[in-house]
Design an enzyme around this catalytic site. Structure first.
Site, PDB file in Angstrom:
ATOM      1  N   THR A 291       0.817  -1.210   0.000  1.00 21.90           N
ATOM      2  CA  THR A 291       0.000   0.000   0.000  1.00 21.90           C
ATOM      3  C   THR A 291       0.854   1.264   0.000  1.00 21.90           C
ATOM      4  O   THR A 291       0.491   2.274  -0.583  1.00 21.90           O
ATOM      5  CB  THR A 291      -0.930  -0.023   1.238  1.00 21.90           C
ATOM      6  OG1 THR A 291      -1.788  -1.141   1.101  1.00 21.90           O
ATOM      7  CG2 THR A 291      -1.774   1.226   1.353  1.00 21.90           C
TER       8      THR A 291
ATOM      9  N   THR B 144       2.026  -4.205   4.382  1.00 22.81           N
ATOM     10  CA  THR B 144       1.972  -4.471   5.827  1.00 22.81           C
ATOM     11  C   THR B 144       1.493  -5.887   6.164  1.00 22.81           C
ATOM     12  O   THR B 144       1.785  -6.392   7.242  1.00 22.81           O
ATOM     13  CB  THR B 144       1.037  -3.464   6.545  1.00 22.81           C
ATOM     14  OG1 THR B 144      -0.261  -3.578   5.987  1.00 22.81           O
ATOM     15  CG2 THR B 144       1.548  -2.053   6.411  1.00 22.81           C
ATOM     16  N   ASP B 145       0.754  -6.526   5.242  1.00 23.72           N
ATOM     17  CA  ASP B 145       0.153  -7.819   5.601  1.00 23.72           C
ATOM     18  C   ASP B 145       1.195  -8.845   6.048  1.00 23.72           C
ATOM     19  O   ASP B 145       0.959  -9.602   6.982  1.00 23.72           O
ATOM     20  CB  ASP B 145      -0.632  -8.395   4.413  1.00 23.72           C
ATOM     21  CG  ASP B 145      -1.941  -7.661   4.178  1.00 23.72           C
ATOM     22  OD1 ASP B 145      -2.237  -6.725   4.955  1.00 23.72           O
ATOM     23  OD2 ASP B 145      -2.656  -8.004   3.221  1.00 23.72           O
TER      24      ASP B 145
ATOM     25  N   LYS C 149       1.274  -7.664  12.956  1.00 21.78           N
ATOM     26  CA  LYS C 149       0.143  -6.807  12.568  1.00 21.78           C
ATOM     27  C   LYS C 149      -1.061  -7.247  13.399  1.00 21.78           C
ATOM     28  O   LYS C 149      -1.480  -8.394  13.323  1.00 21.78           O
ATOM     29  CB  LYS C 149      -0.143  -6.971  11.074  1.00 21.78           C
ATOM     30  CG  LYS C 149      -1.196  -6.020  10.548  1.00 21.78           C
ATOM     31  CD  LYS C 149      -1.309  -6.087   9.022  1.00 21.78           C
ATOM     32  CE  LYS C 149      -2.314  -5.075   8.517  1.00 21.78           C
ATOM     33  NZ  LYS C 149      -2.427  -5.016   7.064  1.00 21.78           N
TER      34      LYS C 149
HETATM   35  N1  ASP Z   1      -2.268  -6.070   1.035  1.00 20.38           N
HETATM   36  C1  ASP Z   1      -1.316  -5.008   1.250  1.00 20.38           C
HETATM   37  C2  ASP Z   1       0.053  -5.623   1.376  1.00 20.38           C
HETATM   38  O1  ASP Z   1       0.362  -6.208   2.368  1.00 20.38           O
HETATM   39  C3  ASP Z   1      -1.682  -4.196   2.430  1.00 20.38           C
HETATM   40  C4  ASP Z   1      -0.710  -3.139   2.843  1.00 20.38           C
HETATM   41  O2  ASP Z   1       0.309  -2.891   2.275  1.00 20.38           O
HETATM   42  O3  ASP Z   1      -1.013  -2.479   3.857  1.00 20.38           O
HETATM   43  O4  ASP Z   1       0.814  -5.541   0.454  1.00 20.38           O
END
Ligand code: ASP
Length: 426
Positions: free
Chosen positions: A82, A158-159, A238
């Site tokens: 993201t 973040t995932d 997370k």
């Molecule tokens: N689905 C995304 C990822 O982990 C979510 C994010 O970046 O917050 O790449």
């Protein structure tokens, strides 16, 4: 005349709504609200769509900056997620699409903190990451250190950022500089994005912390744009699907708090590896290794365990102190004997089986209740460990990639890079 991407006010007979216009559906006008949610408004109810502003133009290139003397060199390696995404106004979704230079141009303050080298390694959402990507990222880090980087920032989804942070912690032996992973819960083109503070705080931390040389994650401490935490790469997770303060240190304290506005770093614990010259040795992941995770739950059947018999390793995420349904207590629990036999069969088949807890916080203690003792007898590993399931998974896969199985069994419960609390190791 308004078009998708414009900021508008929609006036209906009952309310006024402000947000970004999305491509319309058959009977609905779609509006992306500042909360990030899309809502559909029945066209029949709409009295007026008033234009507030067109989307900002971001296409102009900034002149290339010359390195500033006296500033350290920091490399930013982009992997997607993201933080490197923007809202796609044709779908209303978030897509990975920023060029590395564009991302840096969005945060010009970075250039006052360090001489930034920025490069794209991959542009993927982190749920798609595989072991092969860990190997690529580790080699890119090594290249940057060879070229004189004094710290590395990895932008990442973040995932699974905590899986990658754990993977790099195990892979980079003799790391002499900080490697800070940074993500964002809201895409960088949104006013509410957490990208800027996370990125700037990571850069400030690298320059201000003259000693720190660990793999860590830098994310918001609270919901506000105030401070960020530097979280240990093998002991964070997370904990929320959307909040900016989603990341927490698990079974330990964060390394440090960064107050970007006050340009201040406060250490919250000591004991980190210190900086040194030289390049790290990389101990890679085997790309085709099969390691699985099973979460236990009521009414389980043995077949799920049997389906892992060709795997190299299996993490069982049990309940509480480390329990799985293996006790035949009455006529309704006969399946549990089959589950226990299946676990024993896996171990007999040379699958390394380890236990973690769904509680997330706390440690495994298989000595307290008899099911735990039965698991120990069967050869299940993980007693007295307080690793998250994610770190346990990464550790097991990395050990299996680098050591013969008899060594893996010994090393799994030994603290190697800070993944098991010292108190428990004793
Ligand atoms: N689905 C995304 C990822 O982990 C979510 C994010 O970046 O917050 O790449």
């Amino acid at each position: 005349m308004t078009k998708p991407g414009d900021r508008v006010k929609i006036i209906t007979s009952e309310q006024e709504l402000e947000g970004v216009l999305m491509p319309e559906e058959k009977e609905f006008i779609v509006l992306k609200m500042d909360t990030g949610y899309n809502i559909g408004i029945d066209k029949k109810r709409v009295k007026e769509i008033a234009l507030i502003s067109h989307p900002p133009e971001r296409e102009t290139e900034l002149p290339k900056t010359q390195p500033k003397t006296g500033l350290p060199k920091i490399s930013i390696l982009h992997t997607g997620g993201t933080i490197a995404s923007k809202v796609d106004y044709t779908t209303g979704g978030v897509v990975a699409q920023f060029e590395p230079e564009k991302l840096i141009e969005m945060f010009p303050e970075l250039r006052n903190i360090a001489n930034i080298e920025s490069r794209l390694v991959r542009n993927i959402m982190s749920e798609n990451i595989r072991f092969a990507h860990y190997n690529i990222i580790a080699h890119e880090i090594k290249k940057e250190i060879e070229n004189g980087s004094e710290g590395i920032i990895i932008t990442h989804g973040t995932d699974t950022i905590h899986y990658t942070a754990a993977a790099l912690s195990f892979m980079l032996k003799d790391l002499g500089v900080p490697v800070i992973l940074v993500g964002a819960q809201r895409s960088s083109d949104r006013g509410s994005s957490d990208a800027a503070l996370n990125l700037l705080s990571a850069a400030l931390f690298i320059t201000a912390s003259k000693n720190f040389a660990e793999v860590a994650v830098c994310m918001h401490e609270t919901k506000e744009d105030t401070t960020c935490l530097i979280l240990p790469g093998t002991k964070c997770r997370k904990m929320h699907s959307s909040r900016r303060d989603a990341f927490k240190a698990i079974n330990t304290e964060p390394w440090a708090r960064v107050d970007f506005k006050a340009k201040k770093v406060d250490y919250l614990k000591t004991g980190f590896n210190e900086r040194k010259a030289g390049v790290p040795e990389i101990r890679e992941f085997k790309e085709n290794l099969e390691v699985g995770i099973i979460k236990t739950y009521p009414n389980m059947f043995a077949d799920i365990f049997q389906s892992y018999k060709k795997y190299d390793g299996l993490i069982i995420e049990g309940t509480g102190l480390g329990h799985i349904p293996i006790m035949e207590i009455d006529e309704l629990t006969k399946e549990h004997t089959s589950i226990y036999n299946s676990v024993k069969e896996l171990i007999a088949n040379d699958v390394i089986v380890t236990l973690t807890t769904q509680c997330i916080y706390g440690e495994i203690d298989m000595n307290v209740y008899s099911p735990g003792r039965k698991l120990l007898d069967a050869g299940v590993l993980g007693n007295y460990c307080d690793m998250t399931t994610e770190t346990a998974f990464i550790k097991l896969a990395w050990l299996l990639s680098n050591y013969p199985k008899h060594e893996v069994k010994k090393l799994y419960s030994v603290n190697l890079v800070g993944e098991i609390s010292k108190r428990l190791e004793k």
